[in-house]
Design a protein around this motif. Sequence first.
Motif, mmCIF file in Angstrom:
data_model
loop_
_atom_site.group_PDB
_atom_site.id
_atom_site.type_symbol
_atom_site.label_atom_id
_atom_site.label_comp_id
_atom_site.label_asym_id
_atom_site.label_seq_id
_atom_site.Cartn_x
_atom_site.Cartn_y
_atom_site.Cartn_z
ATOM 1 N N LEU A 6 0.857 -1.185 0.000
ATOM 2 C CA LEU A 6 0.000 0.000 0.000
ATOM 3 C C LEU A 6 0.892 1.235 0.000
ATOM 4 C CD1 LEU A 6 -2.687 -0.931 2.686
ATOM 5 C CD2 LEU A 6 -2.803 -1.242 0.204
ATOM 6 N N ILE A 7 0.758 2.062 -1.041
ATOM 7 C CA ILE A 7 1.588 3.251 -1.195
ATOM 8 C C ILE A 7 0.705 4.493 -1.051
ATOM 9 C CG2 ILE A 7 3.180 4.521 -2.660
ATOM 10 C CD1 ILE A 7 4.221 1.768 -1.786
ATOM 11 N N GLY A 8 0.930 5.258 0.006
ATOM 12 C CA GLY A 8 0.182 6.487 0.215
ATOM 13 C C GLY A 8 0.694 7.602 -0.676
ATOM 14 N N ASP A 68 2.732 0.806 3.513
ATOM 15 C CA ASP A 68 4.029 0.169 3.265
ATOM 16 C C ASP A 68 5.017 1.127 2.623
ATOM 17 O OD1 ASP A 68 3.144 -2.502 4.116
ATOM 18 O OD2 ASP A 68 1.864 -2.394 2.335
ATOM 19 N N GLY A 69 4.533 2.240 2.090
ATOM 20 C CA GLY A 69 5.400 3.242 1.472
ATOM 21 C C GLY A 69 4.638 4.543 1.330
ATOM 22 N N THR A 111 9.467 8.164 12.339
ATOM 23 C CA THR A 111 9.325 7.376 13.557
ATOM 24 C C THR A 111 9.206 5.893 13.257
ATOM 25 O OG1 THR A 111 8.283 9.206 14.745
ATOM 26 C CG2 THR A 111 7.872 6.985 15.589
ATOM 27 N N HIS A 112 8.485 5.565 12.183
ATOM 28 C CA HIS A 112 8.215 4.169 11.854
ATOM 29 C C HIS A 112 9.175 3.589 10.812
ATOM 30 C CE1 HIS A 112 4.385 3.630 14.040
ATOM 31 N NE2 HIS A 112 4.260 4.934 13.867
ATOM 32 N N GLY A 113 10.087 4.408 10.290
ATOM 33 C CA GLY A 113 11.017 3.907 9.282
ATOM 34 C C GLY A 113 10.352 3.571 7.968
ATOM 35 N N LEU A 114 9.294 4.292 7.612
ATOM 36 C CA LEU A 114 8.533 3.989 6.399
ATOM 37 C C LEU A 114 9.315 4.398 5.143
ATOM 38 C CD1 LEU A 114 5.604 3.019 5.591
ATOM 39 C CD2 LEU A 114 5.083 5.457 5.282
ATOM 40 N N VAL A 240 8.459 1.079 -4.391
ATOM 41 C CA VAL A 240 7.604 -0.106 -4.259
ATOM 42 C C VAL A 240 8.443 -1.326 -3.884
ATOM 43 C CG1 VAL A 240 6.117 -1.702 -5.529
ATOM 44 C CG2 VAL A 240 5.799 0.771 -5.775
ATOM 45 N N HIS A 241 9.606 -1.466 -4.493
ATOM 46 C CA HIS A 241 10.499 -2.585 -4.170
ATOM 47 C C HIS A 241 10.887 -2.536 -2.695
ATOM 48 C CE1 HIS A 241 13.620 -5.633 -4.802
ATOM 49 N NE2 HIS A 241 14.405 -4.861 -4.057
ATOM 50 N N ALA A 242 11.241 -1.323 -2.207
ATOM 51 C CA ALA A 242 11.608 -1.180 -0.798
ATOM 52 C C ALA A 242 10.428 -1.482 0.109
ATOM 53 C CB ALA A 242 12.130 0.230 -0.544
ATOM 54 N N ALA A 243 9.233 -1.040 -0.300
ATOM 55 C CA ALA A 243 8.028 -1.288 0.495
ATOM 56 C C ALA A 243 7.695 -2.777 0.543
ATOM 57 C CB ALA A 243 6.850 -0.501 -0.080
ATOM 58 N N ARG A 244 7.979 -3.472 -0.537
ATOM 59 C CA ARG A 244 7.670 -4.911 -0.602
ATOM 60 C C ARG A 244 8.684 -5.746 0.165
ATOM 61 N NH1 ARG A 244 7.927 -5.406 -5.848
ATOM 62 N NH2 ARG A 244 5.699 -5.023 -6.158
ATOM 63 N N ASP A 245 9.945 -5.405 0.047
ATOM 64 C CA ASP A 245 10.994 -6.289 0.562
ATOM 65 C C ASP A 245 11.604 -5.843 1.890
ATOM 66 O OD1 ASP A 245 10.625 -7.811 -1.679
ATOM 67 O OD2 ASP A 245 12.261 -6.911 -2.803
ATOM 68 N N ALA A 246 11.278 -4.619 2.346
ATOM 69 C CA ALA A 246 11.818 -4.145 3.615
ATOM 70 C C ALA A 246 10.669 -3.654 4.497
ATOM 71 C CB ALA A 246 12.843 -3.033 3.393
#
Length: 249
Positions: A6-8, A68-69, A111-114, A240-246
């Motif tokens: 999920l990308i805001g 997620d991002g 704060t959340h490392g997003l 998106v790659h970072a959001a998916r894999d990290a």
Amino acid sequence: MNELPLIGISTYRDEASWGLWHQVADIQFAQYADAVVECTAVPVLLTPAPAHGDDLAAAATAVVARLDGLIIAGGADIDPERYGATPHPTTGGIRPDRDAWELALLDAADTHGLPTLGICRGMQLMAVHAGGTLQQHTPDEVGHTGHSPGGEVFGTTEVSLERTSRLAAVQGDTVQGPCHHHQSVATHPGFEVTGRAADGSIEAMERIVPESDPVPNRFCLGVQWHPEMGPDHAPIAALVHAARDAPVE
């Protein structure tokens, strides 16, 4: 691993017309959402929350916890009071509601490392959020208006990227980016410059992640061009790659 992150995407709240209606609406260019979908993720539009103070921070924290991002999107000029400056005659379209909401989102994201990507205004706001400043009228510095030809027309900027940067890993050493900005980043504490135009303007920056960050190798960068408006969506794909894999911790 998030198969469909999920990308805001930050938005405006403004008057708009569609069909029979002319109403206040929460809006953003569809190209942002289309690019996120093309990169195999789900876009989530983030309206400037009708909240203030602690309520605004709580709203941003609740949103970030579900994402997620994050993309801080392009748009109008940031209020110069945010970085201790007097408005330039060309500075305009200031939207305090959007400034406040996006700064709250950046607070929560830190704060959340997003994983976070700033695009155009979004990159500028990331610099201001970190305590930096802006050049309020880039033509004063570079001597031309190529970064923003005027009206709805996008210019094209060739950006040279640092070879060791995250962006170079997905874009190569140079990128031709659609651009539409008359302001640019001047100072950027906590970020390193990883891309410049031939005229010297800062076109990309990446977060120097402190050891205290909840995600040591966190994806946090800004680009001054508009990848969503061109055929090359590499910065968005990298988010998106970072959001998916990290995943956020």
